[in-house]
Motif scaffolding. Structure first.
Motif, PDB file in Angstrom:
ATOM      1  N   MET A   1       0.616   9.232 -17.330  1.00  0.00           N
ATOM      2  CA  MET A   1       0.832   8.174 -16.335  1.00  0.00           C
ATOM      3  C   MET A   1       1.921   7.212 -16.837  1.00  0.00           C
ATOM      4  SD  MET A   1      -2.072   5.978 -14.353  1.00  0.00           S
ATOM      5  CE  MET A   1      -2.875   5.408 -15.849  1.00  0.00           C
ATOM      6  N   THR A   2       2.885   6.938 -15.981  1.00  0.00           N
ATOM      7  CA  THR A   2       3.976   6.034 -16.349  1.00  0.00           C
ATOM      8  C   THR A   2       3.453   4.626 -16.612  1.00  0.00           C
ATOM      9  OG1 THR A   2       5.444   7.293 -14.912  1.00  0.00           O
ATOM     10  CG2 THR A   2       6.216   5.123 -15.606  1.00  0.00           C
ATOM     11  N   GLU A   3       3.966   4.013 -17.643  1.00  0.00           N
ATOM     12  CA  GLU A   3       3.574   2.629 -17.943  1.00  0.00           C
ATOM     13  C   GLU A   3       4.064   1.702 -16.829  1.00  0.00           C
ATOM     14  OE1 GLU A   3       4.363  -0.939 -21.182  1.00  0.00           O
ATOM     15  OE2 GLU A   3       5.459   0.952 -21.339  1.00  0.00           O
ATOM     16  N   LEU A 158      13.707  -3.360  -9.921  1.00  0.00           N
ATOM     17  CA  LEU A 158      12.485  -2.683 -10.338  1.00  0.00           C
ATOM     18  C   LEU A 158      12.733  -1.189 -10.527  1.00  0.00           C
ATOM     19  CD1 LEU A 158       9.819  -4.184  -7.854  1.00  0.00           C
ATOM     20  CD2 LEU A 158      10.787  -5.219  -9.913  1.00  0.00           C
ATOM     21  N   ASP A 159      11.945  -0.588 -11.378  1.00  0.00           N
ATOM     22  CA  ASP A 159      11.894   0.869 -11.493  1.00  0.00           C
ATOM     23  C   ASP A 159      10.698   1.308 -10.641  1.00  0.00           C
ATOM     24  OD1 ASP A 159      11.634   3.507 -12.133  1.00  0.00           O
ATOM     25  OD2 ASP A 159      11.380   3.208 -14.285  1.00  0.00           O
ATOM     26  N   PRO A 160      10.922   2.006  -9.514  1.00  0.00           N
ATOM     27  CA  PRO A 160       9.809   2.315  -8.609  1.00  0.00           C
ATOM     28  C   PRO A 160       8.621   2.988  -9.290  1.00  0.00           C
ATOM     29  CG  PRO A 160      11.888   2.901  -7.572  1.00  0.00           C
ATOM     30  CD  PRO A 160      12.208   2.499  -8.990  1.00  0.00           C
ATOM     31  N   VAL A 161       8.898   3.973 -10.144  1.00  0.00           N
ATOM     32  CA  VAL A 161       7.811   4.715 -10.770  1.00  0.00           C
ATOM     33  C   VAL A 161       7.002   3.841 -11.740  1.00  0.00           C
ATOM     34  CG1 VAL A 161       9.025   5.694 -12.784  1.00  0.00           C
ATOM     35  CG2 VAL A 161       7.249   7.026 -11.627  1.00  0.00           C
ATOM     36  N   ALA A 162       7.617   2.741 -12.211  1.00  0.00           N
ATOM     37  CA  ALA A 162       6.927   1.813 -13.118  1.00  0.00           C
ATOM     38  C   ALA A 162       6.425   0.571 -12.374  1.00  0.00           C
ATOM     39  CB  ALA A 162       7.866   1.398 -14.245  1.00  0.00           C
ATOM     40  N   SER A 163       6.389   0.662 -11.041  1.00  0.00           N
ATOM     41  CA  SER A 163       5.951  -0.465 -10.205  1.00  0.00           C
ATOM     42  C   SER A 163       4.606  -0.150  -9.568  1.00  0.00           C
ATOM     43  CB  SER A 163       6.979  -0.730  -9.089  1.00  0.00           C
ATOM     44  OG  SER A 163       8.240  -1.030  -9.641  1.00  0.00           O
ATOM     45  N   LEU A 164       3.695  -1.109  -9.636  1.00  0.00           N
ATOM     46  CA  LEU A 164       2.375  -0.961  -9.013  1.00  0.00           C
ATOM     47  C   LEU A 164       2.270  -1.917  -7.837  1.00  0.00           C
ATOM     48  CD1 LEU A 164      -0.501   0.259  -9.042  1.00  0.00           C
ATOM     49  CD2 LEU A 164      -1.188  -1.678 -10.483  1.00  0.00           C
ATOM     50  N   PHE A 165       2.009  -1.358  -6.640  1.00  0.00           N
ATOM     51  CA  PHE A 165       1.906  -2.150  -5.415  1.00  0.00           C
ATOM     52  C   PHE A 165       0.450  -2.287  -5.024  1.00  0.00           C
ATOM     53  CE2 PHE A 165       2.418  -2.369  -0.620  1.00  0.00           C
ATOM     54  CZ  PHE A 165       2.809  -3.686  -0.622  1.00  0.00           C
ATOM     55  N   ILE A 166       0.073  -3.509  -4.602  1.00  0.00           N
ATOM     56  CA  ILE A 166      -1.310  -3.824  -4.220  1.00  0.00           C
ATOM     57  C   ILE A 166      -1.295  -4.333  -2.789  1.00  0.00           C
ATOM     58  CG2 ILE A 166      -3.296  -5.308  -4.721  1.00  0.00           C
ATOM     59  CD1 ILE A 166      -1.770  -5.595  -7.623  1.00  0.00           C
ATOM     60  N   ASP A 167      -1.962  -3.624  -1.870  1.00  0.00           N
ATOM     61  CA  ASP A 167      -1.940  -3.983  -0.444  1.00  0.00           C
ATOM     62  C   ASP A 167      -3.288  -3.625   0.171  1.00  0.00           C
ATOM     63  OD1 ASP A 167      -1.263  -3.779   2.538  1.00  0.00           O
ATOM     64  OD2 ASP A 167       0.712  -4.315   1.753  1.00  0.00           O
ATOM     65  N   ASP A 168      -3.692  -4.388   1.195  1.00  0.00           N
ATOM     66  CA  ASP A 168      -4.984  -4.129   1.849  1.00  0.00           C
ATOM     67  C   ASP A 168      -4.883  -3.055   2.935  1.00  0.00           C
ATOM     68  OD1 ASP A 168      -5.119  -5.851   4.800  1.00  0.00           O
ATOM     69  OD2 ASP A 168      -3.498  -6.256   3.389  1.00  0.00           O
ATOM     70  N   SER A 169      -3.665  -2.606   3.265  1.00  0.00           N
ATOM     71  CA  SER A 169      -3.456  -1.608   4.319  1.00  0.00           C
ATOM     72  C   SER A 169      -3.141  -0.250   3.708  1.00  0.00           C
ATOM     73  CB  SER A 169      -2.309  -2.043   5.236  1.00  0.00           C
ATOM     74  OG  SER A 169      -1.797  -0.951   5.956  1.00  0.00           O
ATOM     75  N   ASN A 172       0.380   0.890   4.273  1.00  0.00           N
ATOM     76  CA  ASN A 172       1.390   0.275   3.412  1.00  0.00           C
ATOM     77  C   ASN A 172       1.333   0.818   1.987  1.00  0.00           C
ATOM     78  OD1 ASN A 172       2.076  -1.207   5.647  1.00  0.00           O
ATOM     79  ND2 ASN A 172       1.030  -3.073   4.993  1.00  0.00           N
ATOM     80  N   VAL A 173       0.126   1.133   1.535  1.00  0.00           N
ATOM     81  CA  VAL A 173      -0.043   1.779   0.224  1.00  0.00           C
ATOM     82  C   VAL A 173       0.644   3.144   0.237  1.00  0.00           C
ATOM     83  CG1 VAL A 173      -1.770   2.874  -1.278  1.00  0.00           C
ATOM     84  CG2 VAL A 173      -2.141   0.543  -0.443  1.00  0.00           C
ATOM     85  N   ASP A 174       0.408   3.896   1.322  1.00  0.00           N
ATOM     86  CA  ASP A 174       1.023   5.219   1.444  1.00  0.00           C
ATOM     87  C   ASP A 174       2.550   5.105   1.518  1.00  0.00           C
ATOM     88  OD1 ASP A 174      -1.514   6.270   1.442  1.00  0.00           O
ATOM     89  OD2 ASP A 174      -1.614   6.582   3.615  1.00  0.00           O
ATOM     90  N   TRP A 181       6.649   4.609  -5.644  1.00  0.00           N
ATOM     91  CA  TRP A 181       5.898   3.622  -6.414  1.00  0.00           C
ATOM     92  C   TRP A 181       4.509   4.164  -6.762  1.00  0.00           C
ATOM     93  CZ3 TRP A 181       6.504  -2.110  -4.568  1.00  0.00           C
ATOM     94  CH2 TRP A 181       7.813  -2.357  -4.150  1.00  0.00           C
ATOM     95  N   GLN A 182       3.846   3.483  -7.705  1.00  0.00           N
ATOM     96  CA  GLN A 182       2.401   3.584  -7.857  1.00  0.00           C
ATOM     97  C   GLN A 182       1.802   2.553  -6.886  1.00  0.00           C
ATOM     98  OE1 GLN A 182       1.263   5.845 -10.146  1.00  0.00           O
ATOM     99  NE2 GLN A 182       3.369   6.258 -10.761  1.00  0.00           N
ATOM    100  N   ALA A 183       0.604   2.794  -6.371  1.00  0.00           N
ATOM    101  CA  ALA A 183       0.029   1.834  -5.420  1.00  0.00           C
ATOM    102  C   ALA A 183      -1.484   1.981  -5.363  1.00  0.00           C
ATOM    103  CB  ALA A 183       0.616   2.043  -4.022  1.00  0.00           C
ATOM    104  N   VAL A 184      -2.162   0.845  -5.109  1.00  0.00           N
ATOM    105  CA  VAL A 184      -3.616   0.855  -4.951  1.00  0.00           C
ATOM    106  C   VAL A 184      -3.989   0.062  -3.700  1.00  0.00           C
ATOM    107  CG1 VAL A 184      -4.149   1.148  -7.408  1.00  0.00           C
ATOM    108  CG2 VAL A 184      -3.910  -1.169  -6.470  1.00  0.00           C
ATOM    109  N   LEU A 185      -5.081   0.475  -3.086  1.00  0.00           N
ATOM    110  CA  LEU A 185      -5.599  -0.216  -1.902  1.00  0.00           C
ATOM    111  C   LEU A 185      -6.485  -1.373  -2.351  1.00  0.00           C
ATOM    112  CD1 LEU A 185      -5.869  -0.143   1.251  1.00  0.00           C
ATOM    113  CD2 LEU A 185      -7.982   1.153   0.878  1.00  0.00           C
ATOM    114  N   PHE A 186      -6.187  -2.571  -1.860  1.00  0.00           N
ATOM    115  CA  PHE A 186      -6.998  -3.739  -2.206  1.00  0.00           C
ATOM    116  C   PHE A 186      -8.225  -3.809  -1.310  1.00  0.00           C
ATOM    117  CE2 PHE A 186      -8.378  -8.098  -1.580  1.00  0.00           C
ATOM    118  CZ  PHE A 186      -8.507  -8.542  -2.897  1.00  0.00           C
ATOM    119  N   THR A 187      -9.397  -3.953  -1.932  1.00  0.00           N
ATOM    120  CA  THR A 187     -10.634  -4.212  -1.180  1.00  0.00           C
ATOM    121  C   THR A 187     -11.258  -5.530  -1.620  1.00  0.00           C
ATOM    122  OG1 THR A 187     -11.840  -2.813  -2.757  1.00  0.00           O
ATOM    123  CG2 THR A 187     -11.149  -1.785  -0.674  1.00  0.00           C
TER     124      THR A 187
END
Length: 203
Positions: A1-3, A158-169, A172-174, A181-187
């Protein structure tokens, strides 16, 4: 996993509560009537165009032309906007500020109308703490359009592969993942902490 070297937060429903039903439960007390209003008059699709940069004056004129009997409540949408975003999520803001305080590179990427964002910035001082913000209305692009993610990357180096995105949708995560990017769904904040730890980030 990319840092992960860059952490990018959405704002609405991640850091700041947003719910148009708050004022409209008073303005249109009948639940069925209120649902009809949001489904047919001040719809999600109508509102998102302000996030893309359309002015409220133009938005109101278009909606009133189509639904003249609802003119007052169409105007009430902007008039009572401040009630729709009543407070921040303290636990999420604490994570944001902890990441900044421990030296992480944090920026914000939001779908938001230009004038209401100025208002939000005045009410929520923590929005000025990250290194920078991309506001959709200011550039005429909205998530999950690939171009807004690419614009954010270019704006903040930013380096997309080293970027983590946090969104409730999830959409938008997709969109972020499709942009590399890396991305996670916010709950909630607890889940976010666990997600960050999965990426080796302590908050």
């Amino acid at each position: 996993m990319t840092e992960i070297r860059h952490i990018v937060f959405d704002i609405g429903k991640v850091l700041v509560h947003y719910d148009p039903a708050i004022p409209f439960s008073r303005l249109i007390p009948d639940a069925e009537e209120r649902k009809w209003f949001f489904d047919n008059v001040c719809t999600h699709d109508w509102n998102i165009e302000q996030d893309r940069g359309r002015t409220w004056e133009e938005a109101e004129a278009l909606a009133i032309a189509e639904h003249p009997d609802h003119a007052e409540n169409i105007r009430n949408f902007r008039r009572h906007w401040h009630e729709m975003a009543p407070h921040a999520y303290d636990d999420s803001v604490a994570i944001l500020e902890s990441l900044i305080d421990t030296g992480h590179d944090v920026t914000l990427l939001t779908n938001w109308a230009a004038d209401t964002f100025i208002e939000a910035r005045g009410r929520f001082p923590f929005l000025d703490r990250p290194r920078g913000i991309t506001v959709s209305a200011e550039i005429g692009l909205i998530k999950p359009d690939r171009k807004i993610y690419d614009h954010h990357v270019a704006s903040f180096d930013l380096d997309p592969v080293a970027s983590l995105f946090i969104d409730d949708s999830q959409k938008n995560v997709d969109g972020a993942k499709a942009a590399g990017w890396q991305a996670v769904l916010f709950t909630d904040a607890r889940t976010l902490k666990a997600d960050l730890e999965r990426f080796g980030i302590k908050a």
